[in-house]
Motif scaffolding. Structure first.
Motif, short mmCIF file in Angstrom:
data_model
loop_
_atom_site.label_atom_id
_atom_site.label_comp_id
_atom_site.label_asym_id
_atom_site.label_seq_id
_atom_site.Cartn_x
_atom_site.Cartn_y
_atom_site.Cartn_z
N VAL A 64 46.64 22.12 -8.50
CA VAL A 64 45.85 22.56 -7.35
C VAL A 64 44.77 23.54 -7.81
O VAL A 64 43.64 23.54 -7.28
CB VAL A 64 46.76 23.22 -6.31
N MET A 65 45.07 24.35 -8.81
CA MET A 65 44.10 25.31 -9.31
C MET A 65 43.00 24.64 -10.14
O MET A 65 41.92 25.22 -10.32
CB MET A 65 44.80 26.36 -10.17
N ARG A 66 43.26 23.44 -10.63
CA ARG A 66 42.29 22.81 -11.51
C ARG A 66 40.95 22.50 -10.82
O ARG A 66 39.89 22.71 -11.44
CB ARG A 66 42.90 21.56 -12.16
N PRO A 67 40.91 22.04 -9.56
CA PRO A 67 39.60 21.88 -8.92
C PRO A 67 38.83 23.19 -8.78
O PRO A 67 37.60 23.21 -8.89
CB PRO A 67 39.96 21.30 -7.54
N ILE A 68 39.56 24.29 -8.55
CA ILE A 68 38.89 25.59 -8.47
C ILE A 68 38.30 25.96 -9.82
O ILE A 68 37.14 26.39 -9.94
CB ILE A 68 39.87 26.68 -7.98
N GLY A 69 39.10 25.77 -10.88
CA GLY A 69 38.60 26.02 -12.23
C GLY A 69 37.44 25.11 -12.58
O GLY A 69 36.47 25.53 -13.23
N GLY A 129 41.06 23.21 -15.67
CA GLY A 129 40.05 22.67 -14.78
C GLY A 129 38.66 22.79 -15.38
O GLY A 129 37.82 21.89 -15.22
N GLY A 130 38.41 23.89 -16.07
CA GLY A 130 37.13 24.05 -16.74
C GLY A 130 37.07 23.38 -18.09
O GLY A 130 36.01 22.90 -18.52
N GLU A 131 38.20 23.32 -18.79
CA GLU A 131 38.23 22.76 -20.15
C GLU A 131 37.83 21.29 -20.18
O GLU A 131 37.04 20.87 -21.02
CB GLU A 131 39.63 22.92 -20.73
N TYR A 132 38.36 20.51 -19.25
CA TYR A 132 38.08 19.07 -19.30
C TYR A 132 36.58 18.80 -19.18
O TYR A 132 36.00 18.08 -19.98
CB TYR A 132 38.83 18.34 -18.18
N GLY A 133 35.95 19.40 -18.17
CA GLY A 133 34.53 19.16 -17.97
C GLY A 133 33.70 19.68 -19.12
O GLY A 133 32.76 19.01 -19.59
N ALA A 134 34.02 20.89 -19.60
CA ALA A 134 33.24 21.48 -20.68
C ALA A 134 33.39 20.69 -21.98
O ALA A 134 32.40 20.41 -22.67
CB ALA A 134 33.66 22.94 -20.88
N SER A 135 34.63 20.34 -22.33
CA SER A 135 34.84 19.63 -23.60
C SER A 135 34.32 18.19 -23.53
O SER A 135 33.73 17.69 -24.49
CB SER A 135 36.33 19.64 -23.99
N ALA A 136 34.54 17.52 -22.39
CA ALA A 136 34.04 16.15 -22.24
C ALA A 136 32.52 16.13 -22.33
O ALA A 136 31.93 15.27 -23.00
CB ALA A 136 34.50 15.56 -20.91
#
Length: 427
Positions: A64-69, A129-136
């Motif tokens: 649930v926190m991942r969309p916020i991140g 939540g932030g890691e996936y977008g940033a690393s991808a």
């Protein structure tokens, strides 16, 4: 090898970004790998399924926190840079892992124990939540055009590697400690390891190069916001969310939850279930660059459809057959079938999402729909699976998995072939 040649600066950046991704996902998956040991410590009930349900609820809170991140750090990566986003995400993961490592138990602190576990998992959810977008985004932008599928596949290869490392640590600890010792205090060790690794990665990421895509943007580019994402990239966002829901649910089904299924339903002991998952994950990890290279040659959509169609067909027969399996080798080979089909998605999904969005909103566009899709379906996976088992209708879960994977197949059919229409414009 010459065909896969890449400038040294970009290669170092890809390795650095991948190493950090591995550590982030190790910390995330350590929770799932060791839940069977620490669940009784935080939720002292006699029924193992009830204990796992309680730990699964906190597991879901992390999702649930991942969309916020994703929202906060996706915007951060679009405005401050991909490198800055990567550094912030791993700092949060360090905090969450260290907090789990020192969390008091229910016996010593009452409700403060599970409350501490909850807060730590929330921090980890923000981080990932932030890691996936940033690393991808970072790896996709750093990879050279002709072999972007191959190099970008390292994003999920290191994701698998992080999970594999968590399983490896579990195997080692199971070899040196008794089950009673693991339940009493041994489960803390992997989180200490994860926190220390995250600290090292933070120092590494501070020295990475920034991507040309971010640096070459116009100064007066649009500001990355959720409103802009929805108004100008609504169709892409919905399709990414659907694709992520199926891909995320399948990944957690066959890697994370499968360990509990082998123990709680099939009847293998905890150590054997761990060995089976370790073998399947080794295969899955090795498949990522293979399917990334295939996407460079044949396109992204054929690989995604292999998962969306083949994975939906294979789900129910895989679970039904596993119910009667007594051989660990046969169980591992069976799980490798859907994981091979899953590789069509996992090796290419991050790249496809990055290629769908322009640079000024790419970090948010990749991260937020992905996190929402995962929170809704992958994050609630264990609650659904264990709840149906507790209600005596576990086989309904098998069809649920097939349905959500098929939803990802529908999304794939509606996507463009991003190999030919990529919005990552530089070589």
């Amino acid at each position: 090898m010459k065909a896969l040649a890449i400038p040294r600066k970009r290669l170092v950046s890809i390795i650095g970004g991948s190493a950090g991704n591995l550590v982030e996902w190790y910390d995330w998956f350590a929770y799932a790998a060791f839940a069977i040991y620490f669940a009784p410590v935080f939720f002292p009930k006699a029924d193992p399924t009830a204990q796992l349900l309680n730990s699964a609820a906190i597991f879901a809170v992390g999702f649930v926190m991942r969309p916020i991140g994703a929202w906060v750090m996706g915007r951060f990566a679009d405005t401050r840079g991909r490198k800055a986003g990567l550094s912030l995400s791993v700092a949060l993961m360090f905090s969450g892992s260290m907090l789990i490592a020192v969390a008091p138990t229910y016996a010593t602190a009452g409700l403060l124990g599970p409350a501490t576990l909850l807060i730590a998992r929330m921090l980890q959810g923000l981080s990932l939540g932030g890691e996936y977008g940033a690393s991808a985004t970072y790896l996709s932008e750093m990879a050279p055009r002709e072999h972007r599928g191959f190099w970008a596949s390292f994003q999920y290869m290191t994701l698998c590697g992080g999970q594999l490392c968590a399983i490896f640590v579990a195997v080692v600890l199971q070899g040196f400690l008794t089950e009673a010792e693991l339940t009493a205090w041994g489960w803390r060790i992997p989180f200490v390891i994860g926190a220390l690794l995250a600290l090292g990665v933070y120092l590494l990421r501070r020295n990475l190069a920034e991507t040309p895509s971010f640096e070459n943007q116009a100064v007066d580019r649009p500001v990355s916001t959720a409103k802009l994402l929805w108004t100008e990239h609504r169709r892409e966002s919905i399709l990414v969310g659907m694709l992520s829901a199926g891909g995320g649910l399948a990944a957690y089904t066959y890697t994370s939850y499968m360990q509990k299924f082998l123990y709680n339903t099939v009847g293998f002991d905890k150590a054997t279930a761990t060995y089976i998952i370790a073998a399947a994950l080794l295969w899955f990890t090795a498949m990522q660059p293979v399917f990334g290279a295939l996407a460079d040659r044949f396109g992204r959509k054929p690989m995604l459809l292999l998962f969306g169609i083949g994975g939906a067909i294979a789900a129910v027969p895989t679970f039904m057959t596993l119910e009667t399996v007594t051989s660990p080798v046969v169980a591992a080979l069976l799980i490798m079938i859907p994981l091979t089909l899953q590789s069509g998605y996992s090796a290419n999904n991050a790249l496809v999402k990055a290629e769908l969005f322009p640079a000024h909103i790419r970090g948010l566009g990749v991260a937020l729909p992905y996190a929402i899709g995962n929170a809704m379906f992958a994050g609630t996976l264990e609650i659904v699976a264990l709840g149906l088992k507790d209600a005596g209708v576990e086989r309904v879960f098998y069809f649920y998995v097939a349905f959500v994977i098929a939803m990802a197949g529908v999304a794939t059919l509606l996507l463009p072939e991003t190999r030919e229409r990529s919005l990552i414009v530089e070589d």
